[in-house]
Write an enzyme that holds these catalytic residues in place. Structure first.
Site, PDB file in Angstrom:
ATOM      1  CB  ILE A  21      -0.962  -0.018   1.214  1.00  0.00           C
ATOM      2  CG1 ILE A  21      -1.913  -1.224   1.095  1.00  0.00           C
ATOM      3  CG2 ILE A  21      -1.761   1.281   1.300  1.00  0.00           C
ATOM      4  CD1 ILE A  21      -2.812  -1.471   2.307  1.00  0.00           C
ATOM      5  CE1 TYR A 159      -1.305  -6.634  10.828  1.00  0.00           C
ATOM      6  CE2 TYR A 159      -3.578  -7.418  10.740  1.00  0.00           C
ATOM      7  CZ  TYR A 159      -2.580  -6.584  10.277  1.00  0.00           C
ATOM      8  OH  TYR A 159      -2.861  -5.684   9.280  1.00  0.00           O
ATOM      9  CE  LYS A 198       0.885  -8.029   2.211  1.00  0.00           C
ATOM     10  NZ  LYS A 198      -0.435  -7.411   2.472  1.00  0.00           N
ATOM     11  CE1 TYR A 290      -9.421 -18.766   6.682  1.00  0.00           C
ATOM     12  CE2 TYR A 290     -11.625 -19.038   5.773  1.00  0.00           C
ATOM     13  CZ  TYR A 290     -10.307 -18.647   5.637  1.00  0.00           C
ATOM     14  OH  TYR A 290      -9.882 -18.132   4.440  1.00  0.00           O
TER      15      TYR A 290
END
Ligand SMILES: NC(=O)c1ccc[n+]([C@@H]2O[C@H](COP(=O)([O-])OP(=O)(O)OC[C@H]3O[C@@H](n4cnc5c(N)ncnc54)[C@H](O)[C@@H]3O)[C@@H](O)[C@H]2O)c1
Length: 333
Positions: A21, A159, A198, A290
Site C-alpha cells: 500500500i 496482529y 508479500k 476461521y
C-alpha cells in the site's frame, strides 16, 4: 471536508513505503502532485524469517523502481533510525509500516513493532503538527458477525490486537491534542499491483491467478462459495488515504467495498478473464475459528471521510490481469 487537497510543495512521510500500500501511495503523489516531497521510510527485507517461514518484512526495492523521492532505510523499532527523520518537517504522515502478516504469533515482536513505534510517530506528528493517517485493520474484528462496524472489536490474533491498541492510542491522542488530525483506516482484503512481494500473504487474487497461469486447477477450501470477504482494490484504498487527510473528525474508519464476495467468485472471475476452464479443486480448511464472512460497514467512512468505493471486484480483477501476467514466474527474492 476538503477532498481537493493540493499536496504540491507539501512534505509527506510514508512509513512502510516499500510495501504494497505504501509504495502505491508514493507513486500516487509522484504522479498527481509532482512538486510534493515524499519520503519513504522502510526497513526493506532481509533474509530473516518468522517461525511460520515467512519473511520478517516484505518491503522490496522493485516496488519503488521509478520513484524519485527520498528513501530512508530504517527500522521503526530503532529510535536512532527514527531520528533520521528529524531533518524534515512533515505536513502529512502516512504510517503503514507494520508486521502485516496476520499469522505471526510472536506477540512480543508484533506488539513492539506495531504499537511501540506508533507512540514515537505520534510524537513526531505532534512536533511537526502533521496530519496523521495510519493503517489499522479489519483483523480488529476477529470473527464478529457481518457487517463489521467501528466501535465493536474482538481481535483473535496478536496482529489484530496490536491494531486495536493502535486505535485506542490514536483516539486518546486525538482527544489530548485536538489540533491534530489522526485517522486510522481499517483495511479489509486489499488486492492489486505491488502486492506480489508479500509472497503467500498476498491476496488470493494474485495467488489464484498464478495457479491458473501455471495451468493448474485453482485450489480452494471446501465450501469456498460460502466463505465471504470484503475485497477492495488498491485504487480505492489510495482514495481512502487521501480522503482521510481531511476528515470531519479524527477516528477509526472501515475501508472496504461494503460488498461481501466469495473466494469461489474470485476464482470464477479470474477464469473468465484468463479464458481458462480448469474447474476448482477443494481441500479441507486447516484453520480452526476461521472467519467465514466479512463485510465492512462503510457508513462512517462515507459520512466522515467522503470515502466512496468505485471499483467492483470484476473491474478490479480485470485491470489487475496484465500485472498478474507480468509477474507470473517472477522470483520473489
Ligand atoms: N494489504 C491488506 O489487505 C491490509 C489489510 C489490513 C491492514 N493492512 C495494513 O496496511 C499496512 C500496509 O500493508 P501492506 O499490505 O502494504 O503490507 P506490506 O507488508 O507490504 O507493507 C508493510 C511495510 O512495512 C515495512 N516494515 C515492516 N516492519 C518494519 C519495521 N520494523 N521498520 C520499518 N519498516 C517496516 C515492510 O518492509 C513493508 O514494506 C500495514 O500496516 C498492514 O498491517 C493491510
Amino acid at each position: 471536508m476538503n477532498n481537493k487537497i493540493d499536496f504540491n510543495n507539501k512534505t509527506i512521510l510514508i512509513t512502510g513505503g516499500a510495501g504494497f500500500i505504501g509504495s502505491n501511495l508514493a507513486f500516487y503523489f509522484q504522479e498527481n502532485f509532482p512538486k510534493s516531497k515524499v519520503i519513504v521510510f522502510d526497513c526493506f527485507r532481509n533474509d530473516e524469517t518468522f517461525h511460520n517461514g515467512n519473511l520478517k518484512s516484505f518491503g522490496h526495492y522493485k516496488n519503488l523502481i521509478g520513484f524519485k523521492g527520498d528513501i530512508i532505510c530504517g527500522n521503526i523499532n530503532n529510535k536512532d533510525n527514527l531520528s533520521l527523520l528529524d531533518d524534515y518537517k512533515f505536513d502529512y504522515i502516512f504510517h503503514h509500516a507494520a508486521i502485516s502478516d496476520t499469522r505471526v504469533y510472536d506477540q512480543e515482536i508484533i506488539i513492539k513493532t506495531n504499537v511501540n513505534s506508533f507512540y514515537d510517530l505520534l510524537v513526531i506528528a505532534k512536533r511537526n503538527q502533521s496530519v496523521v493517517v495510519y493503517a489499522s485493520s479489519a483483523a480488529t474484528y476477529g470473527s464478529l458477525s457481518s457487517p463489521q462496524t467501528e466501535g465493536k472489536e474482538s481481535p483473535e490474533n496478536p496482529y489484530g490486537y496490536s491494531k486495536c491498541v493502535m486505535d485506542q492510542i490514536a483516539i486518546r491522542y486525538a482527544i489530548e491534542n485536538p489540533d491534530l488530525s489522526i485517522v486510522g483506516l481499517r483495511f479489509f482484503n486489499v488486492y492489486g499491483p505491488r502486492e506480489f512481494y508479500k509472497g503467500n500473504t498476498s491476496s488470493m487474487v494474485i495467488q489464484l491467478g498464478h495457479q491458473l497461469l501455471d495451468g493448474n486447477t485453482p485450489r480452494l477450501f471446501e465450501n469456498s462459495s460460502q466463505i465471504f470477504r470484503d475485497f477492495i482494490y488498491i485504487d480505492d484504498v489510495i482514495q481512502a488515504n487521501i480522503k482521510a487527510c481531511s476528515p470531519k473528525r479524527s477516528g477509526t474508519y472501515n475501508v472496504g467495498s461494503g460488498i461481501p464476495r466469495s473466494f469461489q467468485e474470485i476464482a470464477d472471475i479470474l477464469q473468465k478473464e484468463l479464458k481458462t476452464k480448469l474447474g476448482t479443486e477443494y481441500f479441507p480448511n486447516p484453520y480452526k475459528g476461521y472467519q467465514m464472512h466479512t463485510q465492512a460497514d462503510i457508513s462512517a467512512s462515507k459520512n466522515n471521510l467522503g470515502f466512496e468505493p468505485t471499483v467492483s471486484l470484476e473491474q478490479g480483477i480485470k485491470s489487475y490481469i496484465p500485472e498478474i501476467k507480468r509477474l507470473h514466474g517472477a522470483e520473489n527474492l
